[in-house]
Scaffold this motif. Structure first.
Motif, PDB file in Angstrom:
ATOM      1  N   VAL A  10       0.969  -1.251   0.013  1.00  0.00           N
ATOM      2  CA  VAL A  10      -0.033   0.091   0.117  1.00  0.00           C
ATOM      3  C   VAL A  10       0.914   1.292   0.034  1.00  0.00           C
ATOM      4  CG1 VAL A  10      -1.856   1.277   1.268  1.00  0.00           C
ATOM      5  CG2 VAL A  10      -1.799  -1.040   1.068  1.00  0.00           C
ATOM      6  N   ASP A  11       1.854   1.190   0.919  1.00  0.00           N
ATOM      7  CA  ASP A  11       2.956   2.674   0.936  1.00  0.00           C
ATOM      8  C   ASP A  11       3.567   2.652  -0.568  1.00  0.00           C
ATOM      9  OD1 ASP A  11       2.516   2.875   3.646  1.00  0.00           O
ATOM     10  OD2 ASP A  11       4.281   1.745   4.180  1.00  0.00           O
ATOM     11  N   ALA A  12       3.812   1.645  -1.154  1.00  0.00           N
ATOM     12  CA  ALA A  12       4.182   1.924  -2.635  1.00  0.00           C
ATOM     13  C   ALA A  12       3.156   2.414  -3.735  1.00  0.00           C
ATOM     14  CB  ALA A  12       4.802   0.492  -3.271  1.00  0.00           C
ATOM     15  N   GLN A  13       1.898   2.327  -3.131  1.00  0.00           N
ATOM     16  CA  GLN A  13       0.789   2.620  -4.268  1.00  0.00           C
ATOM     17  C   GLN A  13       0.848   4.133  -3.952  1.00  0.00           C
ATOM     18  OE1 GLN A  13      -0.911   1.036  -6.866  1.00  0.00           O
ATOM     19  NE2 GLN A  13       1.004  -0.038  -6.648  1.00  0.00           N
ATOM     20  N   TRP A  14       0.616   4.452  -2.666  1.00  0.00           N
ATOM     21  CA  TRP A  14       0.516   6.103  -2.025  1.00  0.00           C
ATOM     22  C   TRP A  14       1.755   6.921  -2.579  1.00  0.00           C
ATOM     23  CZ3 TRP A  14      -2.148   6.039   3.373  1.00  0.00           C
ATOM     24  CH2 TRP A  14      -3.284   5.367   3.250  1.00  0.00           C
ATOM     25  N   SER A  33      -2.949  10.780   6.777  1.00  0.00           N
ATOM     26  CA  SER A  33      -3.435  10.925   8.063  1.00  0.00           C
ATOM     27  C   SER A  33      -3.661   9.431   8.605  1.00  0.00           C
ATOM     28  CB  SER A  33      -4.558  11.827   8.493  1.00  0.00           C
ATOM     29  OG  SER A  33      -4.803  11.895   9.877  1.00  0.00           O
ATOM     30  N   GLU A  34      -2.713   8.842   9.256  1.00  0.00           N
ATOM     31  CA  GLU A  34      -2.747   7.663   9.751  1.00  0.00           C
ATOM     32  C   GLU A  34      -2.927   6.553   8.583  1.00  0.00           C
ATOM     33  OE1 GLU A  34      -4.870   6.853  13.405  1.00  0.00           O
ATOM     34  OE2 GLU A  34      -4.433   8.671  14.185  1.00  0.00           O
ATOM     35  N   ASN A  35      -4.287   5.920   8.350  1.00  0.00           N
ATOM     36  CA  ASN A  35      -4.421   5.058   7.380  1.00  0.00           C
ATOM     37  C   ASN A  35      -5.303   5.670   6.266  1.00  0.00           C
ATOM     38  OD1 ASN A  35      -3.277   2.735   8.402  1.00  0.00           O
ATOM     39  ND2 ASN A  35      -4.877   2.358   9.965  1.00  0.00           N
ATOM     40  N   VAL A  36      -5.229   6.869   5.901  1.00  0.00           N
ATOM     41  CA  VAL A  36      -6.080   7.479   5.169  1.00  0.00           C
ATOM     42  C   VAL A  36      -5.276   8.298   4.140  1.00  0.00           C
ATOM     43  CG1 VAL A  36      -8.242   8.999   4.590  1.00  0.00           C
ATOM     44  CG2 VAL A  36      -8.212   7.258   6.426  1.00  0.00           C
ATOM     45  N   LEU A  37      -5.535   8.408   2.728  1.00  0.00           N
ATOM     46  CA  LEU A  37      -5.105   9.261   1.906  1.00  0.00           C
ATOM     47  C   LEU A  37      -6.196  10.087   1.473  1.00  0.00           C
ATOM     48  CD1 LEU A  37      -2.784  10.579   0.066  1.00  0.00           C
ATOM     49  CD2 LEU A  37      -2.992   8.613  -1.508  1.00  0.00           C
ATOM     50  N   SER A  38      -6.134  11.225   1.600  1.00  0.00           N
ATOM     51  CA  SER A  38      -7.094  12.232   1.044  1.00  0.00           C
ATOM     52  C   SER A  38      -6.442  13.182  -0.146  1.00  0.00           C
ATOM     53  CB  SER A  38      -7.407  13.360   2.130  1.00  0.00           C
ATOM     54  OG  SER A  38      -7.988  12.782   3.359  1.00  0.00           O
ATOM     55  N   GLN A  46     -13.091  15.674  -2.591  1.00  0.00           N
ATOM     56  CA  GLN A  46     -12.170  14.829  -2.089  1.00  0.00           C
ATOM     57  C   GLN A  46     -12.436  13.474  -2.923  1.00  0.00           C
ATOM     58  OE1 GLN A  46     -12.815  14.814   2.095  1.00  0.00           O
ATOM     59  NE2 GLN A  46     -10.631  15.971   2.179  1.00  0.00           N
ATOM     60  N   ILE A  47     -11.068  12.760  -2.977  1.00  0.00           N
ATOM     61  CA  ILE A  47     -11.011  11.375  -3.061  1.00  0.00           C
ATOM     62  C   ILE A  47     -10.381  10.786  -1.676  1.00  0.00           C
ATOM     63  CG2 ILE A  47     -10.018   9.386  -4.222  1.00  0.00           C
ATOM     64  CD1 ILE A  47      -9.887  11.280  -6.832  1.00  0.00           C
ATOM     65  N   ILE A  48     -11.132   9.911  -1.050  1.00  0.00           N
ATOM     66  CA  ILE A  48     -10.567   9.377   0.193  1.00  0.00           C
ATOM     67  C   ILE A  48      -9.958   7.768  -0.185  1.00  0.00           C
ATOM     68  CG2 ILE A  48     -11.031   8.619   2.273  1.00  0.00           C
ATOM     69  CD1 ILE A  48     -11.004  11.519   2.066  1.00  0.00           C
ATOM     70  N   ILE A  49      -8.850   7.384   0.118  1.00  0.00           N
ATOM     71  CA  ILE A  49      -8.332   6.316  -0.085  1.00  0.00           C
ATOM     72  C   ILE A  49      -7.990   5.653   1.050  1.00  0.00           C
ATOM     73  CG2 ILE A  49      -6.658   4.999  -1.310  1.00  0.00           C
ATOM     74  CD1 ILE A  49      -6.412   6.920  -3.304  1.00  0.00           C
ATOM     75  N   ASN A  50      -8.424   4.557   1.691  1.00  0.00           N
ATOM     76  CA  ASN A  50      -7.947   4.029   2.978  1.00  0.00           C
ATOM     77  C   ASN A  50      -7.477   2.664   3.032  1.00  0.00           C
ATOM     78  OD1 ASN A  50     -10.473   3.207   2.842  1.00  0.00           O
ATOM     79  ND2 ASN A  50     -11.177   3.956   4.748  1.00  0.00           N
ATOM     80  N   ARG A  51      -6.923   2.186   3.925  1.00  0.00           N
ATOM     81  CA  ARG A  51      -6.425   0.950   4.088  1.00  0.00           C
ATOM     82  C   ARG A  51      -7.389   0.167   4.947  1.00  0.00           C
ATOM     83  NH1 ARG A  51      -0.207   1.093   4.451  1.00  0.00           N
ATOM     84  NH2 ARG A  51       0.333   3.151   4.094  1.00  0.00           N
ATOM     85  N   GLU A  57      -7.481  -4.960   1.779  1.00  0.00           N
ATOM     86  CA  GLU A  57      -7.856  -4.200   0.726  1.00  0.00           C
ATOM     87  C   GLU A  57      -7.467  -2.992   0.599  1.00  0.00           C
ATOM     88  OE1 GLU A  57     -11.915  -6.929  -0.527  1.00  0.00           O
ATOM     89  OE2 GLU A  57     -12.042  -4.876   0.145  1.00  0.00           O
ATOM     90  N   ILE A  58      -7.626  -2.124  -0.415  1.00  0.00           N
ATOM     91  CA  ILE A  58      -7.664  -0.746  -0.376  1.00  0.00           C
ATOM     92  C   ILE A  58      -8.910  -0.294  -0.945  1.00  0.00           C
ATOM     93  CG2 ILE A  58      -6.734   1.385  -1.587  1.00  0.00           C
ATOM     94  CD1 ILE A  58      -3.932  -0.231  -1.987  1.00  0.00           C
ATOM     95  N   TRP A  59      -9.498   0.624  -0.379  1.00  0.00           N
ATOM     96  CA  TRP A  59     -10.834   1.289  -0.547  1.00  0.00           C
ATOM     97  C   TRP A  59     -10.667   2.807  -0.970  1.00  0.00           C
ATOM     98  CZ3 TRP A  59     -14.836  -0.330   3.747  1.00  0.00           C
ATOM     99  CH2 TRP A  59     -14.916  -1.728   3.806  1.00  0.00           C
ATOM    100  N   LEU A  60     -11.338   3.062  -2.163  1.00  0.00           N
ATOM    101  CA  LEU A  60     -11.154   4.325  -2.562  1.00  0.00           C
ATOM    102  C   LEU A  60     -12.838   4.924  -2.508  1.00  0.00           C
ATOM    103  CD1 LEU A  60      -9.445   5.781  -5.693  1.00  0.00           C
ATOM    104  CD2 LEU A  60     -11.689   6.057  -5.574  1.00  0.00           C
TER     105      LEU A  60
END
Length: 103
Positions: A10-14, A33-38, A46-51, A57-60
């Protein structure tokens, strides 16, 4: 996959998303912020991507829809369409920015 492998993937994707946004020249901001990429756009959408570590999984989520991605055959793929994660990220960014966003 164990938790450490999951986080590395996931880090590689972010990192790819951050670098891509920076390279694209689009008026897009992002924050982790923690497990969320805004991903924030000038129209305040916004698009919210979280672990989702518990299920690996990754959720968008975007104003245009939600997507779940699982790691299959060395790719993050949408559970509904089979589309690769990064392709959907770019598509959703383009919709939000109302112009082509690519990297």
């Amino acid at each position: 996959m164990n938790a450490s492998q999951y986080h590395e993937l996931v880090d590689a994707q972010w990192i790819t998303i951050e670098a891509g946004i920076d390279e694209s020249g689009a008026d897009i901001d992002y924050e982790i912020s923690e497990n969320v990429l805004s991903i924030d756009f000038k129209d305040r959408s916004q698009i919210i991507i979280n672990r989702q570590e518990a299920i690996s999984e990754i959720w968008l989520a975007s104003k245009f829809g939600g997507f779940h991605f699982t790691y299959t055959n060395n790719k993050w793929l949408c559970s509904k369409t089979g589309t690769e994660f990064m392709d959907i990220v770019k598509q959703e960014c383009s919709k939000h920015a109302d112009k082509e966003v690519s990297w």
